[in-house]
Scaffold this active site. Structure first.
Site, PDB file in Angstrom:
ATOM      1  N   ASP A  46      29.262   3.289 -41.989  1.00  0.00           N
ATOM      2  CA  ASP A  46      29.248   4.660 -42.537  1.00  0.00           C
ATOM      3  C   ASP A  46      28.009   4.911 -43.398  1.00  0.00           C
ATOM      4  O   ASP A  46      28.073   5.614 -44.397  1.00  0.00           O
ATOM      5  CB  ASP A  46      30.496   4.913 -43.409  1.00  0.00           C
ATOM      6  N   GLU A 225      35.504  13.244 -37.403  1.00  0.00           N
ATOM      7  CA  GLU A 225      35.234  12.851 -38.793  1.00  0.00           C
ATOM      8  C   GLU A 225      33.733  12.640 -38.986  1.00  0.00           C
ATOM      9  O   GLU A 225      32.948  12.764 -38.047  1.00  0.00           O
ATOM     10  CB  GLU A 225      35.969  11.545 -39.122  1.00  0.00           C
TER      11      GLU A 225
HETATM   12  O1  AHR Z   1      34.905   3.058 -42.523  1.00  0.00           O
HETATM   13  C1  AHR Z   1      36.047   3.601 -43.145  1.00  0.00           C
HETATM   14  C2  AHR Z   1      36.460   4.875 -42.454  1.00  0.00           C
HETATM   15  O2  AHR Z   1      36.588   4.593 -41.058  1.00  0.00           O
HETATM   16  C3  AHR Z   1      35.448   5.992 -42.552  1.00  0.00           C
HETATM   17  O3  AHR Z   1      35.629   6.808 -43.683  1.00  0.00           O
HETATM   18  C4  AHR Z   1      35.697   6.764 -41.279  1.00  0.00           C
HETATM   19  O4  AHR Z   1      34.574   7.506 -40.868  1.00  0.00           O
HETATM   20  C5  AHR Z   1      36.064   5.672 -40.276  1.00  0.00           C
HETATM   21  O5  AHR Z   1      37.032   6.089 -39.401  1.00  0.00           O
END
Ligand code: AHR
Length: 475
Positions: A46, A225
């Protein structure tokens, strides 16, 4: 141990070019910004990397333990790999922020450093996924030293799972976009946007931008997301991540005109296909959760995470090997981003455009070298150190990382696997000469003195090193 090279060949090639005073290796250019090597930072998912107007790159991201907020700073992208990592804030001992810490982002809002992040409580069961968005704020000018303290919780439209927020300013207005589960919609998360009144308070009603419904968005989990914004060529491109966080994870994209009402969902057009997906040829699986930055020359860079293997045992969310990766972001003729494929482990690849005919690049179709402009990935070649001393290099197409460019006595150039022979060790060696005055370069073939990689019609062949068709522009 590589077999000895023919010194005569090496000296012959180098002399043929180094005699031309203009063609000296641009060591200063090479030293100015070291070439990043993927994975840039292991086990940081991320990742957000941005170049601040203080001339530094800042990088944050999720750590495998999901228990702290970390930050790196470097003058170069490559330097982030070894930059010290500061721990700015740790999850709390108890309460709503004592469990997972996910996907932090560093922003400067009204002169203050703020980090948005998602967090949940500790303890057992599904309560750990009671994830909500929070922010910490820095009470000082240097985000690396803090001190950092909790600013509060994001006032989301619903009391439900929300994460992966980002903020951007467009036409003087600050927006907030995030992922959230909306009551009544059977998905893990959808994307929303609203104007921001203050770091944790929306200025008005949120607009739902997209719900995961397409087959590539709902593999494993129905997910939209990790929105990220790029403003280029009169449009805003909002990438987002879809599906489960294993090899099925990928990037989708919404596009809006820069003059559109960004709070009107109809302003955003969803690309029907994912724009960035797993690539078995380059061994990068589940690329996603991206951000955007620019390199030291101001060229667009895609930042994302990805694993270098496909099979995962257990829940992918707890697999630590989502490594931070970077690569050049190119654009199609119509101005839309061309993500190509995740380029794989090793030094960043380049494209080589003929200075004699800019419509032609060094490219390949399978094991056949061609001169043309096919799909981006067919034009990307990785340069690695050669076997004829520190000035020799080897060139390998990213889609065939076990094949190398090889010079042949008949003037042809082929792609061949490393045959581990003296002959291969000679024919696969080139010397790169960068000419700062013209911004061009040449690749002299050590095995064929006086010859270099050149353009010959719609073929890539050896030509006389001094010919204009031996000049290339790295891109
Ligand atoms: O890496 C943790 C979470 O996993 C992140 O916030 C999301 O983008 C992913 O699904």
């Amino acid at each position: 141990m590589s077999p000895p090279l023919s010194r005569r060949g090496f000296i012959g090639s180098a002399a043929a070019l180094s005699a031309a005073p203009a063609f000296a290796r641009a060591a200063a250019d090479q030293a100015a910004a070291p070439v990043p090597v993927n994975p840039l930072v292991r086990q940081r998912a991320d990742a957000q990397i941005f170049r601040h107007d203080d001339g530094h790159y800042y990088m944050t991201g999720s750590v495998p333990e999901y228990d702290r907020l970390v930050l790196r700073r470097s003058r170069t992208i490559a330097g982030l790999a070894t930059a010290p990592e500061a721990i700015l804030w740790r999850h709390e001992r108890t309460g709503p922020r004592s469990g997972f810490i996910w996907a932090p982002e560093l922003h400067q809002i009204d002169g203050k450093w703020v980090i948005y992040f998602a967090a949940g409580p500790s303890g057992g069961g599904d309560d750990v996924f009671r994830i909500r968005t929070y922010a910490v704020v820095c009470d000082g000018p240097d985000p690396m030293t803090g001190p950092w303290s909790l600013l509060g919780e994001f006032q989301a439209p619903w009391d439900s799972f929300n994460l992966d927020s980002t903020s951007f300013v467009h036409k003087g207005v600050r927006y907030f976009t995030w992922a959230q589960r909306e009551p009544g919609i059977d998905t893990n998360s959808n994307l929303y946007i609203a104007k921001l009144e203050s770091p944790l308070k929306l200025a008005g009603k949120a607009t739902r931008l997209t719900v995961p419904t397409l087959d590539w968005e709902v593999r494993g989990y129905k997910v939209a997301e990790a929105p990220a914004i790029l403003h280029r060529n009169g449009r805003l491109f909002m990438t987002y991540s879809a599906s489960a966080t294993d090899a099925r994870y990928c990037l989708g994209m919404l596009t809006a005109d820069e003059n559109a009402d960004l709070l009107d969902a109809k302003s955003w057009t969803k690309s029907p296909q994912p724009v960035f997906t797993t690539c078995k040829e380059t061994s990068v699986y589940g690329p996603g959760h991206n951000s955007f930055t620019v390199d030291e020359q101001g060229r667009d860079i895609l930042v994302y995470h990805g694993r270098d293997y496909e099979a995962i045992t257990g829940d992918p969310l707890f697999n630590p090997d989502r490594h931070t990766r970077v690569q050049r972001l190119y654009f199609a003729a119509d101005g839309t981003p061309d993500f190509g494929v995740p380029v794989g482990n090793g030094p960043l690849p380049e494209r080589f455009v003929s200075a004699a005919d800019p419509t032609k690049l060094i490219a390949h179709e399978g094991a056949r070298l061609i001169a043309g402009n096919p799909a981006l990935a067919q034009t990307q070649f990785r340069q690695t150190p050669g076997r004829a001393g520190d000035r020799s290099v080897m060139l390998s197409p990213i889609l065939m990382p076990d094949h190398y460019l090889v010079a042949n006595k008949d003037g042809s150039l082929t792609l061949e696997p490393d045959r581990k022979t003296a002959d291969f060790a000679l024919r696969s060696q080139f010397v790169r000469f960068d000419d700062r005055a013209t911004g061009t370069l040449r690749f002299a073939a050590i095995a064929v003195p006086g010859k270099a990689i050149g353009l010959s019609g719609d073929q890539i062949r050896l030509v006389r090193s001094r010919d204009a068709t031996a000049r290339w522009r790295a891109d």
